[in-house]
Design an enzyme around this catalytic site. Structure first.
Site, PDB file in Angstrom:
ATOM      1  N   LYS A  58      46.864 111.915 101.531  1.00  0.00           N
ATOM      2  CA  LYS A  58      46.070 110.734 101.241  1.00  0.00           C
ATOM      3  C   LYS A  58      46.970 109.592 100.815  1.00  0.00           C
ATOM      4  CE  LYS A  58      41.570 112.611  99.905  1.00  0.00           C
ATOM      5  NZ  LYS A  58      40.510 112.560  98.846  1.00  0.00           N
ATOM      6  N   TYR A  63      51.004 103.499  97.353  1.00  0.00           N
ATOM      7  CA  TYR A  63      51.115 103.635  98.803  1.00  0.00           C
ATOM      8  C   TYR A  63      52.503 104.129  99.208  1.00  0.00           C
ATOM      9  CZ  TYR A  63      46.732 101.103  99.733  1.00  0.00           C
ATOM     10  OH  TYR A  63      45.416 100.710  99.812  1.00  0.00           O
ATOM     11  N   ASN A  64      52.533 104.868 100.333  1.00  0.00           N
ATOM     12  CA  ASN A  64      53.773 105.311 100.976  1.00  0.00           C
ATOM     13  C   ASN A  64      54.642 106.169 100.066  1.00  0.00           C
ATOM     14  OD1 ASN A  64      53.139 103.823 103.357  1.00  0.00           O
ATOM     15  ND2 ASN A  64      53.829 101.953 102.320  1.00  0.00           N
ATOM     16  N   ARG A  65      54.004 106.824  99.090  1.00  0.00           N
ATOM     17  CA  ARG A  65      54.698 107.715  98.154  1.00  0.00           C
ATOM     18  C   ARG A  65      55.715 106.986  97.281  1.00  0.00           C
ATOM     19  NH1 ARG A  65      50.758 109.859  99.623  1.00  0.00           N
ATOM     20  NH2 ARG A  65      50.492 112.037 100.214  1.00  0.00           N
ATOM     21  N   LEU A  66      55.586 105.667  97.181  1.00  0.00           N
ATOM     22  CA  LEU A  66      56.464 104.889  96.307  1.00  0.00           C
ATOM     23  C   LEU A  66      55.759 104.708  94.961  1.00  0.00           C
ATOM     24  CD1 LEU A  66      57.829 102.279  98.886  1.00  0.00           C
ATOM     25  CD2 LEU A  66      58.919 104.375  98.043  1.00  0.00           C
TER      26      LEU A  66
END
Length: 209
Positions: free
Chosen positions: A3, A185-188
């Site tokens: 997700k 977002y984007n695992r950041l």
């Protein structure tokens, strides 16, 4: 299974002066706005004298500037671990709002007066359960546990005061670090960690996701 997490993040300028105040802010949001089932549920990880780790979910029952409190049987595995090795880790896994709070610290037993005060406000059935269960010990069957509970129910019917078990009580986890993890977002992700300093103040560090 994957997700995307929330877009809004966590900035150093938004943090409270200390970790317990910041925890209070997040806990209130988790409890009132997050739609979470038991937001006070936390994973408690301990290790014995040989370093063998175990984890389990328990309910936090109090928090303040002194730390985080939970209650247990002092003969349980986690309590035996803490007697040998007081270093402990806690995780509050608030997945629904893409947040975690990760605590490291040391566990100390609460005083008997504090333990008794909490025991008195537990539901009657939970008071009996603290006596009925020899937590973490091997038992022969569910029937053995139910029989022990039934005997206690007959001895201490509803409305009668149940004594505080001598083998049951609290632990307060005094934090040495508290990390606030915000999914992005984007695992950041945003990860801001308070680290205790010798003078009683806290240093804030940003960790790479």
């Amino acid at each position: 299974m994957r997700k995307q997490y929330r877009a809004d993040g966590l900035d150093e300028s938004e943090l409270a002066a200390g970790p317990m105040e910041q925890f209070g802010r997040w806990f209130l949001e988790a409890a009132q706005e997050g739609g979470l089932f038991e937001p006070n549920a936390m994973v408690v990880s301990t290790a014995d004298a040989e370093g063998h780790p175990t984890s389990r979910t328990v309910l936090m029952k109090a928090y303040d500037e002194r730390g985080f409190v939970f209650y247990t049987n002092y003969d349980s595995r986690k309590a035996r671990d803490l007697a040998e090795n007081p270093h402990v880790s806690l995780v509050f896994p608030w997945h629904a709002i893409a947040r975690q709070v990760i605590v490291t610290g040391t566990a100390r037993r609460t005083g008997r007066d504090e333990t008794a005060a909490y025991f008195r406000v537990r539901p009657h059935g939970s008071q009996l359960g603290a006596w009925a269960s020899a937590q973490s010990s091997v038992i022969s069957s569910r029937a053995e546990l139910d029989a022990a509970y039934a005997e206690l129910t007959a001895r201490y019917p509803e409305g009668e005061q149940v004594p505080v078990p001598p083998h049951w009580g609290g632990f307060r986890v005094v934090p040495t670090s508290v990390e606030f993890w915000q999914g992005r977002y984007n695992r950041l992700h945003d990860r801001l960690r308070y680290v205790a300093l010798p003078d009683g103040s806290w240093r804030v560090e940003r960790l790479s996701p």
